[in-house]
Design a protein around this motif. Structure first.
Motif, PDB file in Angstrom:
ATOM      1  N   LYS A  53     -12.841 -44.851 -58.894  1.00 48.88           N
ATOM      2  CA  LYS A  53     -14.139 -44.996 -59.859  1.00 48.88           C
ATOM      3  C   LYS A  53     -14.140 -43.739 -60.422  1.00 48.88           C
ATOM      4  CE  LYS A  53     -18.769 -45.133 -59.584  1.00 48.88           C
ATOM      5  NZ  LYS A  53     -19.159 -45.294 -61.100  1.00 48.88           N
ATOM      6  N   SER A  54     -13.610 -42.578 -60.111  1.00 49.38           N
ATOM      7  CA  SER A  54     -13.481 -41.515 -61.183  1.00 49.38           C
ATOM      8  C   SER A  54     -12.444 -41.679 -62.273  1.00 49.38           C
ATOM      9  CB  SER A  54     -12.800 -40.193 -60.254  1.00 49.38           C
ATOM     10  OG  SER A  54     -13.618 -39.706 -59.244  1.00 49.38           O
ATOM     11  N   LEU A  55     -11.405 -42.452 -62.101  1.00 54.45           N
ATOM     12  CA  LEU A  55     -10.510 -42.666 -62.944  1.00 54.45           C
ATOM     13  C   LEU A  55     -11.124 -43.607 -64.103  1.00 54.45           C
ATOM     14  CD1 LEU A  55      -7.491 -43.107 -64.175  1.00 54.45           C
ATOM     15  CD2 LEU A  55      -7.392 -45.026 -62.840  1.00 54.45           C
ATOM     16  N   ALA A  56     -11.804 -44.779 -63.511  1.00 51.74           N
ATOM     17  CA  ALA A  56     -12.863 -45.425 -64.588  1.00 51.74           C
ATOM     18  C   ALA A  56     -13.863 -44.627 -65.311  1.00 51.74           C
ATOM     19  CB  ALA A  56     -13.605 -46.569 -63.807  1.00 51.74           C
ATOM     20  N   ASP A  57     -14.570 -44.052 -64.681  1.00 51.57           N
ATOM     21  CA  ASP A  57     -15.426 -43.272 -65.288  1.00 51.57           C
ATOM     22  C   ASP A  57     -14.944 -42.126 -66.180  1.00 51.57           C
ATOM     23  OD1 ASP A  57     -17.497 -44.449 -63.984  1.00 51.57           O
ATOM     24  OD2 ASP A  57     -17.708 -42.888 -62.374  1.00 51.57           O
ATOM     25  N   THR A  58     -13.921 -41.587 -66.003  1.00 50.40           N
ATOM     26  CA  THR A  58     -13.431 -40.589 -66.985  1.00 50.40           C
ATOM     27  C   THR A  58     -12.562 -41.279 -68.021  1.00 50.40           C
ATOM     28  OG1 THR A  58     -12.838 -39.115 -64.993  1.00 50.40           O
ATOM     29  CG2 THR A  58     -11.452 -38.785 -67.283  1.00 50.40           C
TER      30      THR A  58
END
Length: 167
Positions: A53-58
């Motif tokens: 999730k953090s990877l996608a958002d960043t």
């Protein structure tokens, strides 16, 4: 690019596909261009951001920054991507060309401000290992771009004549 997104983002791939479908409206970028740039950013930052999730958002934020920097500086999306990715790899001169200050004192002041989290407030950027520096550079670029008016520039320009020429 779709397979690279699936390989890179795993469970977060569907979210990336959703971002790609709206890219033309949110940043003036084609779905294909979005996927190409997102897969390249994602493959690189996956080394220091493990949560999908953090990877996608960043990654989405970095692709947005790429479109915004391109629109603001009047350079191609590919040129903006190369400068930003170079910055993520430690070439701070490339980021400065986009108007983001990256002198060591700027990075240290940002850490001291607590913007990167309390655990970094008493650290100097030069003390940190390369992986942590790369991770922090991504957030630093996004933070500073928001302050200097870069974030949202592509969307703001889409309804102008020059913005329409870019699409």
């Amino acid at each position: 690019a779709y397979l690279r997104i699936k390989d890179t983002f795993g469970d977060g791939a569907e979210e990336m596909y959703g971002f790609a479908k709206t890219a033309i409206d949110t940043m003036g970028m084609s779905e294909t261009a979005y996927m190409k740039i997102a897969s390249r950013y994602g493959a690189f930052i996956k080394t220091f951001i493990k949560d999908t999730k953090s990877l996608a958002d960043t990654t989405n934020a970095l692709v947005q920054l790429t479109a915004d920097a391109s629109a603001q500086m009047g350079i191609s999306i590919d040129d903006a991507f190369i400068k930003l990715q170079s910055g993520l790899k430690g070439n701070v001169n490339a980021i400065e060309e986009l108007g983001i200050p990256t002198k060591l004192k700027d990075l240290d002041m940002w850490l001291e401000s607590g913007a990167a989290g309390a655990q970094f407030m008493s650290k100097s950027f030069s003390e940190l290992n390369t992986s942590v520096q790369n991770s922090l550079l991504a957030f630093y670029m996004l933070d500073k771009a928001g302050i200097n008016g870069t974030i949202g520039y592509a969307a703001k320009m889409m309804n102008t004549f020059s913005g329409q020429l870019r699409i």
